[in-house]
Design an enzyme around this catalytic site. Sequence first.
Site, PDB file in Angstrom:
ATOM      1  N   TYR A   1       0.854  -1.190   0.000  1.00  0.00           N
ATOM      2  CA  TYR A   1       0.000   0.000   0.000  1.00  0.00           C
ATOM      3  C   TYR A   1       0.891   1.241   0.000  1.00  0.00           C
ATOM      4  CZ  TYR A   1      -3.666  -3.321   1.428  1.00  0.00           C
ATOM      5  OH  TYR A   1      -4.528  -4.389   1.505  1.00  0.00           O
TER       6      TYR A   1
ATOM      7  N   PHE B   1     -13.124  -5.193   1.383  1.00  0.00           N
ATOM      8  CA  PHE B   1     -14.191  -4.404   0.750  1.00  0.00           C
ATOM      9  C   PHE B   1     -15.530  -4.628   1.475  1.00  0.00           C
ATOM     10  CE2 PHE B   1     -11.989  -4.457  -3.724  1.00  0.00           C
ATOM     11  CZ  PHE B   1     -11.079  -3.511  -3.289  1.00  0.00           C
ATOM     12  N   PRO B   2     -15.548  -4.576   2.822  1.00  0.00           N
ATOM     13  CA  PRO B   2     -16.810  -4.798   3.548  1.00  0.00           C
ATOM     14  C   PRO B   2     -17.877  -3.750   3.209  1.00  0.00           C
ATOM     15  CG  PRO B   2     -15.148  -3.893   5.022  1.00  0.00           C
ATOM     16  CD  PRO B   2     -14.440  -4.251   3.749  1.00  0.00           C
TER      17      PRO B   2
ATOM     18  N   GLY C   1     -17.835  -2.272   0.167  1.00  0.00           N
ATOM     19  CA  GLY C   1     -17.878  -2.191  -1.297  1.00  0.00           C
ATOM     20  C   GLY C   1     -16.583  -1.699  -1.915  1.00  0.00           C
TER      21      GLY C   1
ATOM     22  N   PRO D   1     -18.233   2.518  -2.769  1.00  0.00           N
ATOM     23  CA  PRO D   1     -19.029   2.018  -1.644  1.00  0.00           C
ATOM     24  C   PRO D   1     -20.424   1.524  -2.066  1.00  0.00           C
ATOM     25  CG  PRO D   1     -17.799   3.954  -0.982  1.00  0.00           C
ATOM     26  CD  PRO D   1     -17.574   3.791  -2.465  1.00  0.00           C
ATOM     27  N   LEU D   2     -20.916   0.530  -1.335  1.00  0.00           N
ATOM     28  CA  LEU D   2     -22.178  -0.158  -1.637  1.00  0.00           C
ATOM     29  C   LEU D   2     -23.332   0.811  -1.868  1.00  0.00           C
ATOM     30  CD1 LEU D   2     -22.089  -2.843   1.209  1.00  0.00           C
ATOM     31  CD2 LEU D   2     -21.943  -3.305  -1.258  1.00  0.00           C
TER      32      LEU D   2
HETATM   33  N1  LIG Z   1      -6.509  -8.969   0.588  1.00  0.00           N
HETATM   34  C1  LIG Z   1      -6.766  -8.166  -0.404  1.00  0.00           C
HETATM   35  O1  LIG Z   1      -6.532  -8.489  -1.583  1.00  0.00           O
HETATM   36  C2  LIG Z   1      -7.372  -6.837  -0.114  1.00  0.00           C
HETATM   37  C3  LIG Z   1      -7.915  -6.072  -1.169  1.00  0.00           C
HETATM   38  C4  LIG Z   1      -8.510  -4.855  -0.848  1.00  0.00           C
HETATM   39  C5  LIG Z   1      -8.564  -4.404   0.469  1.00  0.00           C
HETATM   40  N2  LIG Z   1      -8.006  -5.153   1.475  1.00  0.00           N
HETATM   41  C6  LIG Z   1      -8.112  -4.719   2.895  1.00  0.00           C
HETATM   42  O2  LIG Z   1      -9.479  -4.471   3.203  1.00  0.00           O
HETATM   43  C7  LIG Z   1      -9.605  -3.201   3.854  1.00  0.00           C
HETATM   44  C8  LIG Z   1     -10.962  -2.641   3.566  1.00  0.00           C
HETATM   45  O3  LIG Z   1     -11.113  -2.359   2.179  1.00  0.00           O
HETATM   46  P1  LIG Z   1     -11.305  -0.884   1.618  1.00  0.00           P
HETATM   47  O4  LIG Z   1     -10.912   0.119   2.633  1.00  0.00           O
HETATM   48  O5  LIG Z   1     -10.646  -0.813   0.315  1.00  0.00           O
HETATM   49  O6  LIG Z   1     -12.855  -0.850   1.329  1.00  0.00           O
HETATM   50  P2  LIG Z   1     -14.158  -0.670   2.246  1.00  0.00           P
HETATM   51  O7  LIG Z   1     -13.835  -0.786   3.683  1.00  0.00           O
HETATM   52  O8  LIG Z   1     -15.183  -1.565   1.672  1.00  0.00           O
HETATM   53  O9  LIG Z   1     -14.607   0.815   1.879  1.00  0.00           O
HETATM   54  C9  LIG Z   1     -13.778   1.907   2.036  1.00  0.00           C
HETATM   55  C10 LIG Z   1     -14.462   3.068   1.336  1.00  0.00           C
HETATM   56  O10 LIG Z   1     -15.667   3.384   2.007  1.00  0.00           O
HETATM   57  C11 LIG Z   1     -15.681   4.760   2.356  1.00  0.00           C
HETATM   58  N3  LIG Z   1     -16.335   4.890   3.655  1.00  0.00           N
HETATM   59  C12 LIG Z   1     -15.995   4.327   4.835  1.00  0.00           C
HETATM   60  N4  LIG Z   1     -16.839   4.672   5.809  1.00  0.00           N
HETATM   61  C13 LIG Z   1     -17.759   5.492   5.236  1.00  0.00           C
HETATM   62  C14 LIG Z   1     -18.885   6.197   5.723  1.00  0.00           C
HETATM   63  N5  LIG Z   1     -19.261   6.121   7.009  1.00  0.00           N
HETATM   64  N6  LIG Z   1     -19.601   6.962   4.853  1.00  0.00           N
HETATM   65  C15 LIG Z   1     -19.241   7.048   3.553  1.00  0.00           C
HETATM   66  N7  LIG Z   1     -18.179   6.407   3.030  1.00  0.00           N
HETATM   67  C16 LIG Z   1     -17.440   5.637   3.856  1.00  0.00           C
HETATM   68  C17 LIG Z   1     -14.248   5.182   2.408  1.00  0.00           C
HETATM   69  O11 LIG Z   1     -14.119   6.548   2.078  1.00  0.00           O
HETATM   70  P3  LIG Z   1     -13.523   7.618   3.158  1.00  0.00           P
HETATM   71  O12 LIG Z   1     -12.061   7.419   3.164  1.00  0.00           O
HETATM   72  O13 LIG Z   1     -13.968   8.930   2.591  1.00  0.00           O
HETATM   73  O14 LIG Z   1     -14.180   7.310   4.466  1.00  0.00           O
HETATM   74  C18 LIG Z   1     -13.605   4.299   1.339  1.00  0.00           C
HETATM   75  O15 LIG Z   1     -13.715   4.924   0.078  1.00  0.00           O
HETATM   76  C19 LIG Z   1      -8.441  -2.395   3.279  1.00  0.00           C
HETATM   77  O16 LIG Z   1      -8.118  -1.312   4.094  1.00  0.00           O
HETATM   78  C20 LIG Z   1      -7.352  -3.444   3.195  1.00  0.00           C
HETATM   79  O17 LIG Z   1      -6.698  -3.507   4.439  1.00  0.00           O
HETATM   80  C21 LIG Z   1      -7.453  -6.367   1.188  1.00  0.00           C
END
Ligand SMILES: NC(=O)c1ccc[n+]([C@@H]2O[C@H](COP(=O)([O-])OP(=O)(O)OC[C@H]3O[C@@H](n4cnc5c(N)ncnc54)[C@H](OP(=O)(O)O)[C@@H]3O)[C@@H](O)[C@H]2O)c1
Length: 290
Positions: free
Chosen positions: A66, A215-216, A218, A222-223
């Site tokens: 990252y 991607f909990p 989305g 986001p979802l």
């Molecule tokens: N193993 C793998 O291949 C893999 C792949 C992808 C991700 N990951 C891990 O999974 C974790 C979670 O994934 P992710 O962060 O990409 O996706 P996510 O948790 O599904 O969603 C994050 C997105 O949601 C927005 N968000 C969060 N809270 C919100 C709220 N209350 N209201 C509106 N928007 C909101 C965030 O924007 P803001 O920043 O504006 O809040 C961000 O754009 C990552 O941090 C990483 O550690 C692992």
Amino acid sequence: MTTHSTPLPGGTWTLGDSVVTRFGYGAMQLAGPWVMGPPADPEGARSVLRNAVGLGITHIDTSDAYGPRVTNELIRKALHPYPESLFIATKVGATRDAQGGWPTARRPADIRKQVHENLESLGVETLDLVNMRMGDAQGPGPGSITEAFETLADLQQQGLIRHLGVSNVTAEQVAEARRVTSIVCVQNMYNLAHRHDDDLVDRLAADGIAYVPFFPLGGFTPLQSEALSKVASRLQATPMSVALAWLLHRSPNILLIPGTSSTVHLRENLAGAGLTLPEEDLAELDSIGH
Ligand SMILES: NC(=O)c1ccc[n+]([C@@H]2O[C@H](COP(=O)([O-])OP(=O)(O)OC[C@H]3O[C@@H](n4cnc5c(N)ncnc54)[C@H](OP(=O)(O)O)[C@@H]3O)[C@@H](O)[C@H]2O)c1
């Protein structure tokens, strides 16, 4: 650093020899756009991390890919020396190219190098957890995990890693990894709208292995769903809170690592994830992923 003492939504889960909060934090969104380079506001990013720990979160998910290196260095600068209770999970199996792509890097030499890079950038002598990431940006794909996982098992034997997990994997690759050595978690894409792993979640729960959906919310988009918006408005909650509460309700082995670059969203998600979902709302939410 002062920490919160009220239990977080979902309580705790035991990962190997460590107890972690089921509500964790995913650090990927702290790097620059498309997870490349530094964030526009590094102090703001460090403040999100300090707030996460201050609010009682004890599980952070990261990767040296990252940024690359950016997120791990933000974590080290914000939180080192780490509180005893903090559990940092990282992953190996991909690097970054100049275009922001995620080329796979799974030969034994690549894996050893990535483990040492994570040790250095996080500033630790032993990594709490390393996930072997398979597949690619499109998701899991065919291929054997054995050689890569044997390399990680060897590094674990050397004392460089406490626990192992697998990520972006098929059910067959999970079984293959478990024939090499024990795992404490599987980290795959899963959320209200993306439920390919429903059976795997249940099978892992029966075996006491955590399932950590990435991607909990989305992910980068986001979802959005009419049913989710309707349920959220009935419950006077945000759609993100409902999506997280649904995951906590879905199975006791699910650990949350929602990502955010905003302390406001972090607090909002934490406050909302404890929401109780009545049966009729659960049925409506179930229709999203089927
Ligand atoms: N193993 C793998 O291949 C893999 C792949 C992808 C991700 N990951 C891990 O999974 C974790 C979670 O994934 P992710 O962060 O990409 O996706 P996510 O948790 O599904 O969603 C994050 C997105 O949601 C927005 N968000 C969060 N809270 C919100 C709220 N209350 N209201 C509106 N928007 C909101 C965030 O924007 P803001 O920043 O504006 O809040 C961000 O754009 C990552 O941090 C990483 O550690 C692992």
